[in-house]
Design an enzyme around this catalytic site. Sequence first.
Site, mmCIF file in Angstrom:
data_model
loop_
_atom_site.group_PDB
_atom_site.id
_atom_site.type_symbol
_atom_site.label_atom_id
_atom_site.label_comp_id
_atom_site.label_asym_id
_atom_site.label_seq_id
_atom_site.Cartn_x
_atom_site.Cartn_y
_atom_site.Cartn_z
ATOM 1 N N SER A 1 -5.802 3.634 4.321
ATOM 2 C CA SER A 1 -5.436 2.814 3.164
ATOM 3 C C SER A 1 -6.633 2.244 2.420
ATOM 4 C CB SER A 1 -4.516 1.674 3.609
ATOM 5 O OG SER A 1 -3.662 1.283 2.567
ATOM 6 N N SER B 1 0.782 -1.246 0.000
ATOM 7 C CA SER B 1 0.000 0.000 0.000
ATOM 8 C C SER B 1 0.809 1.289 0.000
ATOM 9 C CB SER B 1 -0.947 0.008 1.199
ATOM 10 O OG SER B 1 -2.041 -0.850 0.978
ATOM 11 N N LYS C 1 0.221 3.850 -2.706
ATOM 12 C CA LYS C 1 -0.758 4.937 -2.638
ATOM 13 C C LYS C 1 -0.126 6.328 -2.548
ATOM 14 C CE LYS C 1 -4.494 2.102 -0.687
ATOM 15 N NZ LYS C 1 -3.928 0.779 -0.405
#
Length: 454
Positions: free
Chosen positions: A122, A66, A69
């Site tokens: 997230s 993640s 991102k």
Amino acid sequence: MNKVKAWKCLLLLMVYLMQTNVMQVRAEDVWPTGPAIDGPSAIVMEASTGTVLYEKNAHEELYPASITKIMTALLAIENCDMDEEVVFSANAVYGVDGAHIARDLDEVMTMEQCLYALMLVSANECAYAIAEHVGGDYDTFIQMMNDRAKELGCENTHFTNPHGLPDENHYTSAYDMALISREALKYDTFRTIIGTQKYTIPPTNKHEEETFLRNHHQMFSSYKGTEYLYEGCIGGKTGYTDVAKNTLVTYASRDGMDLICVVLNEKTTMQYKDTTVLFDAAFENFQLWNVSENEAYYTEQKLQELYASGTEDTVVLDQTGCIVLPKTASFADATAALKEQSGENDEIAFLGYTYASHEIGGADVTIVRAEESSEVMEEVESPKQSGKKTGVFVRIMGIILLALVVVSGAAYGGWRFLQWYRANQRKHISHSEMRKRKYHRIQTQKKKRRKRRK
């Protein structure tokens, strides 16, 4: 006597050789090696200069999870206003697994709200919705991610999605992730979002209740405990999948120095422990130096001679440019070199520095053209004219006041003189009268004495 001279010469030679050897052992030969860590790949980068302070297998291709991102957020900030409305499609709502905030089909949120959900908790459906909104369609956004990565100098990165869910063709390196993270940190909006511990999404067209968000980064937020809180941490992004294991990007700031730490493929909790160890070592061993305040040779006068001699153009050195050095070294230990730049920008060169084979930052050399300077002068001409008029008015008033003071002083002086003159006249008249009276009294007495004699 000759033996004494010989001994003196020998001693002088030994001192010279000792001095020569000392000069050869310079601080610039020493660059802190950094601590041993558990993780297989890591990097610490100084944000303002891009200097790599520590690296371990930093160019190895690994799964990011993640922390992907950060690139998604960067593109959204660069291409959108924060109040733009993002509509959640079926693919965004139903097409991705993992972390989410339970959005519904056709739900509408602002881009700012989506970014908070993206970076704090997230949320994968927010990543997908952002991609569709920014790129116009999903595939276009993925291409934008890869193109931007290349622009930033990433050589071991390839993105296939905006959220970081497992894909064998979705990978990056610690170094590339540091480059992306450094670019994102340049934006105040990004700094604000990652530096937020709590955020509330207000009711939407699909949710009557508020949505509460808590930052999951344990070096910044106490939401999941206080064990890994780090002094100076200003935020970051967590990541985890079974194949990527724990990944972490963390920003920390102390003594005016912003550091970025990226660790990949870490065991649980070790991502925080390794980051803490690396930050401690970096803050303990390195410091920033301002170029314009310390550069003794490439002064603005010297740069003027090199790039604008005989012209009315002005050459300036970026006042914010810095280099980062080990604390055992001084600014003079760094080696400076001018790298000329060509292009449409006014930045004509870069005064770059190296130390112990490391590029450690520098400052831009910018030329201000004479015609540009004239245009600036014209833009501020009215205020200056107004200032001139104000100055003339002040001077006139000053002259008038001075004249009044002089006239008043002269009048007062004249009055005092008149008073003095009159007083003297009165004294003179009084003295004359007294003399007359005395003379008259003496004459009268004489006459009386004559009469008595007769």
